[in-house]
Design an enzyme around this catalytic site. Structure first.
Site, PDB file in Angstrom:
ATOM      1  N   ASP A  56      38.667  30.277  61.512  1.00  0.00           N
ATOM      2  CA  ASP A  56      37.833  29.013  61.574  1.00  0.00           C
ATOM      3  C   ASP A  56      38.651  27.502  61.736  1.00  0.00           C
ATOM      4  O   ASP A  56      39.804  27.768  61.346  1.00  0.00           O
ATOM      5  CB  ASP A  56      36.766  29.022  60.266  1.00  0.00           C
ATOM      6  CG  ASP A  56      35.904  27.651  60.321  1.00  0.00           C
ATOM      7  OD1 ASP A  56      34.985  27.468  61.358  1.00  0.00           O
ATOM      8  OD2 ASP A  56      36.036  26.730  59.686  1.00  0.00           O
ATOM      9  N   GLU A 113      38.497  23.142  61.797  1.00  0.00           N
ATOM     10  CA  GLU A 113      38.005  22.000  61.453  1.00  0.00           C
ATOM     11  C   GLU A 113      38.629  20.971  62.193  1.00  0.00           C
ATOM     12  O   GLU A 113      39.708  21.125  62.537  1.00  0.00           O
ATOM     13  CB  GLU A 113      37.957  21.513  59.773  1.00  0.00           C
ATOM     14  CG  GLU A 113      37.700  22.460  58.982  1.00  0.00           C
ATOM     15  CD  GLU A 113      35.845  22.649  59.152  1.00  0.00           C
ATOM     16  OE1 GLU A 113      35.427  21.942  59.659  1.00  0.00           O
ATOM     17  OE2 GLU A 113      35.351  23.726  58.570  1.00  0.00           O
ATOM     18  N   GLU A 155      31.928  10.773  60.639  1.00  0.00           N
ATOM     19  CA  GLU A 155      31.190  11.756  60.811  1.00  0.00           C
ATOM     20  C   GLU A 155      31.750  12.982  60.468  1.00  0.00           C
ATOM     21  O   GLU A 155      31.370  13.865  59.619  1.00  0.00           O
ATOM     22  CB  GLU A 155      30.346  11.581  62.242  1.00  0.00           C
ATOM     23  CG  GLU A 155      29.454  10.434  62.435  1.00  0.00           C
ATOM     24  CD  GLU A 155      30.400   9.166  62.905  1.00  0.00           C
ATOM     25  OE1 GLU A 155      31.623   9.261  63.118  1.00  0.00           O
ATOM     26  OE2 GLU A 155      29.710   8.309  63.389  1.00  0.00           O
ATOM     27  N   HIS A 166      32.521  22.164  54.477  1.00  0.00           N
ATOM     28  CA  HIS A 166      33.257  22.933  55.318  1.00  0.00           C
ATOM     29  C   HIS A 166      34.546  22.836  55.016  1.00  0.00           C
ATOM     30  O   HIS A 166      35.022  21.900  54.841  1.00  0.00           O
ATOM     31  CB  HIS A 166      33.191  22.414  56.758  1.00  0.00           C
ATOM     32  CG  HIS A 166      31.790  22.667  57.151  1.00  0.00           C
ATOM     33  ND1 HIS A 166      31.382  22.889  58.653  1.00  0.00           N
ATOM     34  CD2 HIS A 166      30.444  22.798  56.643  1.00  0.00           C
ATOM     35  CE1 HIS A 166      29.870  23.249  58.675  1.00  0.00           C
ATOM     36  NE2 HIS A 166      29.377  22.851  57.506  1.00  0.00           N
ATOM     37  N   HIS A 179      33.727  17.933  56.514  1.00  0.00           N
ATOM     38  CA  HIS A 179      34.805  18.685  55.901  1.00  0.00           C
ATOM     39  C   HIS A 179      35.682  17.995  54.801  1.00  0.00           C
ATOM     40  O   HIS A 179      36.408  18.558  53.992  1.00  0.00           O
ATOM     41  CB  HIS A 179      35.820  19.333  57.023  1.00  0.00           C
ATOM     42  CG  HIS A 179      36.391  18.184  57.872  1.00  0.00           C
ATOM     43  ND1 HIS A 179      37.040  17.081  57.614  1.00  0.00           N
ATOM     44  CD2 HIS A 179      36.397  18.183  59.441  1.00  0.00           C
ATOM     45  CE1 HIS A 179      37.336  16.395  58.835  1.00  0.00           C
ATOM     46  NE2 HIS A 179      36.777  17.072  59.645  1.00  0.00           N
ATOM     47  N   ASP A 231      35.652  29.139  55.044  1.00  0.00           N
ATOM     48  CA  ASP A 231      34.384  29.713  56.041  1.00  0.00           C
ATOM     49  C   ASP A 231      34.909  30.785  56.620  1.00  0.00           C
ATOM     50  O   ASP A 231      34.461  31.770  56.791  1.00  0.00           O
ATOM     51  CB  ASP A 231      34.251  28.435  57.021  1.00  0.00           C
ATOM     52  CG  ASP A 231      33.399  27.326  56.410  1.00  0.00           C
ATOM     53  OD1 ASP A 231      33.222  27.471  55.242  1.00  0.00           O
ATOM     54  OD2 ASP A 231      33.300  26.417  57.157  1.00  0.00           O
TER      55      ASP A 231
END
Length: 235
Positions: free
Chosen positions: A7, A9, A52, A150, A57, A155
């Site tokens: 995963d 970010e 945002e 997150h 995260h 994740d």
């Protein structure tokens, strides 16, 4: 078979417009079982973190400012993933960012033939249902209580459990009984279970059992069945 669940970010949603990877987490599976080997790294995106994205995260510009550049960790990352299939949720997003970062540091892209998308698997298996990672964790009973924000490694670890459920469940690879062996044994993959075969017992009592029963009954005082026997039968 070795597989890598991963995963990322990022600073946004579009690598073509300058968004960058800021975190990556990888979990190694062998035959659908986690080996305990993981890879995790933060990267300096060389740009400010939009509010945002930070809300998703929690990674701020200040936190990432002293982290290595992706290019400085690329060799280490590529060594970990090797040539294994790569599993991600909405995998086109993660592959797009991964290959954009590899291109920036002069590396070859990861071939899309290695891509396995759990979002596609979930839509195929449960059409019409919710397919977010949170929803799939709820569906399969995967504990996501630590997922406040997150995080790439967390994740990936959650997704690894979801992927196992999507592709057969936690008992995948378990050796089950397949046939009966000779002389009271049952053969299973990798082992043999011994069974003791007992001769069938006659349903009627033996002479000795009848004698013991009669001796026991004779000691009872005023048994109920004698009273019932004294009642005349209805005509």
């Amino acid at each position: 078979m070795r597989e890598i669940v991963f995963d990322t970010e990022t600073t946004g949603t579009n690598p073509a417009s300058g968004d960058r990877v800021v975190e990556i987490g990888c979990v190694e599976l062998v035959n659908r079982v986690e080996t305990g080997r993981t890879y995790h790294a933060y990267f300096n995106p060389e740009r400010a973190m939009p509010s945002e994205a930070e809300a998703v995260h929690g990674l701020s510009t200040i936190f990432l400012s002293d982290k290595p550049l992706f290019g400085h960790k690329a060799e280490e990352l590529l060594d970990f993933i090797g040539d294994a299939p790569l599993i991600a949720h909405n995998a086109t997003f993660d592959f797009g960012f991964l290959n954009a970062e590899l291109a920036r540091c002069g590396r070859d892209p990861v071939c899309l033939s290695r891509m396995i998308c759990t979002l596609v698997l979930a839509r195929s298996r449960h059409p019409g249902a919710k397919h977010s990672l949170d929803a799939l964790c709820t569906r399969f009973g995967v504990d996501r209580s630590q997922r406040v924000k997150h995080g790439a490694l967390l994740d990936a670890q959650l997704l690894a459990q979801v992927y196992v459920e999507l592709t057969g469940g936690r008992q995948i690879g378990l050796g089950l009984m397949v046939d009966a062996g000779p002389q009271g044994t049952s053969a299973s993959r990798g082992s043999t279970v011994q069974r003791t075969v007992r001769p069938p017992r006659p349903h009627g009592p033996s002479v000795e059992e009848l004698a013991r029963h009669a001796q026991f009954v004779s000691k009872l005082k005023d048994p109920l069945w004698l009273k019932l026997q004294a009642i005349p039968a209805a005509s």
